[in-house]
Design a protein around this motif. Structure first.
Motif, PDB file in Angstrom:
ATOM      1  N   ARG A  54      -9.859  -0.904 -19.843  1.00 29.17           N
ATOM      2  CA  ARG A  54     -10.543  -1.878 -20.690  1.00 29.17           C
ATOM      3  C   ARG A  54     -10.799  -1.249 -22.060  1.00 29.17           C
ATOM      4  O   ARG A  54     -11.213  -0.103 -22.156  1.00 29.17           O
ATOM      5  N   ARG A  55     -10.538  -2.018 -23.101  1.00 29.33           N
ATOM      6  CA  ARG A  55     -10.726  -1.519 -24.464  1.00 29.33           C
ATOM      7  C   ARG A  55     -12.201  -1.182 -24.702  1.00 29.33           C
ATOM      8  O   ARG A  55     -13.091  -1.876 -24.184  1.00 29.33           O
ATOM      9  N   PRO A  56     -12.462  -0.118 -25.505  1.00 28.83           N
ATOM     10  CA  PRO A  56     -13.834   0.360 -25.705  1.00 28.83           C
ATOM     11  C   PRO A  56     -14.796  -0.686 -26.251  1.00 28.83           C
ATOM     12  O   PRO A  56     -15.936  -0.766 -25.821  1.00 28.83           O
ATOM     13  N   VAL A  57     -14.378  -1.512 -27.221  1.00 23.79           N
ATOM     14  CA  VAL A  57     -15.293  -2.441 -27.884  1.00 23.79           C
ATOM     15  C   VAL A  57     -15.248  -3.828 -27.249  1.00 23.79           C
ATOM     16  O   VAL A  57     -16.277  -4.376 -26.822  1.00 23.79           O
ATOM     17  N   THR A  58     -14.071  -4.400 -27.153  1.00 30.42           N
ATOM     18  CA  THR A  58     -13.936  -5.779 -26.668  1.00 30.42           C
ATOM     19  C   THR A  58     -14.027  -5.885 -25.154  1.00 30.42           C
ATOM     20  O   THR A  58     -14.275  -6.975 -24.630  1.00 30.42           O
ATOM     21  N   ARG A  59     -13.790  -4.775 -24.451  1.00 28.12           N
ATOM     22  CA  ARG A  59     -13.777  -4.728 -22.982  1.00 28.12           C
ATOM     23  C   ARG A  59     -12.654  -5.580 -22.393  1.00 28.12           C
ATOM     24  O   ARG A  59     -12.637  -5.859 -21.182  1.00 28.12           O
ATOM     25  N   LYS A  60     -11.698  -5.936 -23.236  1.00 31.01           N
ATOM     26  CA  LYS A  60     -10.549  -6.668 -22.720  1.00 31.01           C
ATOM     27  C   LYS A  60      -9.600  -5.717 -22.005  1.00 31.01           C
ATOM     28  O   LYS A  60      -9.438  -4.571 -22.394  1.00 31.01           O
ATOM     29  N   GLY A  99     -14.500   6.890 -26.907  1.00 31.07           N
ATOM     30  CA  GLY A  99     -14.586   5.592 -27.550  1.00 31.07           C
ATOM     31  C   GLY A  99     -13.351   5.224 -28.335  1.00 31.07           C
ATOM     32  O   GLY A  99     -13.365   4.291 -29.147  1.00 31.07           O
ATOM     33  N   ASP A 131      -9.512   3.832 -28.384  1.00 30.91           N
ATOM     34  CA  ASP A 131      -8.571   3.040 -27.594  1.00 30.91           C
ATOM     35  C   ASP A 131      -7.253   3.804 -27.514  1.00 30.91           C
ATOM     36  O   ASP A 131      -6.551   3.959 -28.527  1.00 30.91           O
ATOM     37  N   GLU A 140      -4.136   1.824 -28.911  1.00 33.37           N
ATOM     38  CA  GLU A 140      -4.057   1.754 -30.371  1.00 33.37           C
ATOM     39  C   GLU A 140      -3.697   3.104 -30.962  1.00 33.37           C
ATOM     40  O   GLU A 140      -2.970   3.193 -31.955  1.00 33.37           O
TER      41      GLU A 140
END
Length: 305
Positions: A41-47, A78, A80, A83
């Motif tokens: 899961r992505r650090p900020v969006t949690r997607k 933190g 991604d 990315e």
């Protein structure tokens, strides 16, 4: 996950995974392709997102686990990892692009060329090559793409330019092979696909009749203009040098003792120093001019005005 489990895993009607824990798994496609992937899961969006590490057996289980540890370490900070891989891949692609390698090659050769040659070569690449294959990784450019590039130029009727560009591209690719950024020169494969240049013979004016040569000698001796210009014309006859070299002759280039005129490479067309032997007649002319004590570093100062 073990090597034995990976090797014995059979394809099914749908995709399925074998887990190794901590998000690392082996994705098995109906085609039989086996790929190491990381679901996270992505650090900020949690997607949810996936990273593909590579295919088995090209990528071993040990190497997949090593890449996975690195990705997990980034995620713990933190960052991604997906990315991060895109950014690094983009930077690597730019460093290995045809344009990047070509500019490196241009810079490397700039000290060997005249400024005019450098501008011409750079202009040809910028106008005819960079807009089409400049951003492509140089190792991935195919002969077909090079042929299309050259045919595009040739279709405009600029046959000689197409051949010039072909030669430039070939030199860039050979440089890329030398520095380890490519394995081959695709231009070499298609270089004969262009029609040859039909050269028209240019007949340059030349005096071949002894009588005409005699007329020229008399004309110089009867020259009514400035005395210094007349001496420069006489030196040109004896040395067979270009007028630009005679006009630029300086006293520090003349060695009376060694009977030589040393033209530096910076003033020669081929950018190589040139030594002109001084005959008795030329030495006499230069000695007479020197005795005039003209206030100039140039031998024939009137010719430089």
């Amino acid at each position: 996950m073990t090597i034995k489990k990976i090797e014995s895993a059979k394809p099914k009607d749908k995709n399925y995974r074998i887990s190794d824990g901590n998000g690392l798994s082996l994705l098995i496609l109906p085609s039989g392709t086996k790929t190491f992937v990381y679901r996270y899961r992505r650090p900020v969006t949690r997607k949810e997102n996936n990273i593909t590490y590579g295919k088995f057996p090209e990528l071993s289980l040990a190497d997949a686990r090593y890449l996975h540890v690195q990705a997990k370490a980034l995620l713990s900070k933190g960052i991604d990892p997906g990315e991060d891989r895109k950014v690094k891949k983009s930077e690597e692609s730019q460093d290995n692009s045809f344009e990047s390698v070509a500019n490196e090659w241009l810079k490397k050769n700039s000290t060997e060329w005249t400024s005019k040659t450098h501008r011409t070569n750079q202009g040809r690449l910028e106008n005819h090559v960079f807009p089409y294959i400049g951003r492509m990784p140089i190792a991935e450019i195919t002969p077909k793409e090079i042929l299309g590039l050259l045919q595009r130029i040739e279709s405009k009727g600029t046959h000689e330019t197409a051949h010039r560009v072909s030669s430039l591209c070939s030199q860039v690719f050979r440089y890329a092979v030398f520095i380890g950024k490519s394995e081959t020169d695709p231009v070499h494969i298609v270089k004969n696909a262009l029609p040859p240049i039909t050269k028209t013979r240019k007949h340059r004016a030349a005096l071949t009749d002894p009588k005409e040569v005699g007329k020229l000698l008399r004309a110089i001796e009867d020259y009514p203009g400035h005395h210094i210009v007349k001496q420069a014309l006489r030196v040109g006859l004896y040395t067979f040098t270009r007028s630009i070299e005679i006009r630029g002759m300086t006293w520090d280039e003349v060695d009376f003792d060694r009977r030589e005129w040393r033209v530096p490479s910076t003033r020669m067309k081929m950018r190589k120093p040139h030594i002109v032997p001084l005959s008795n007649q030329v030495r006499s002319i230069l000695t007479a001019v020197k005795e005039l004590s003209l206030p100039s570093k140039y031998v024939f100062s009137k010719c430089c005005e």
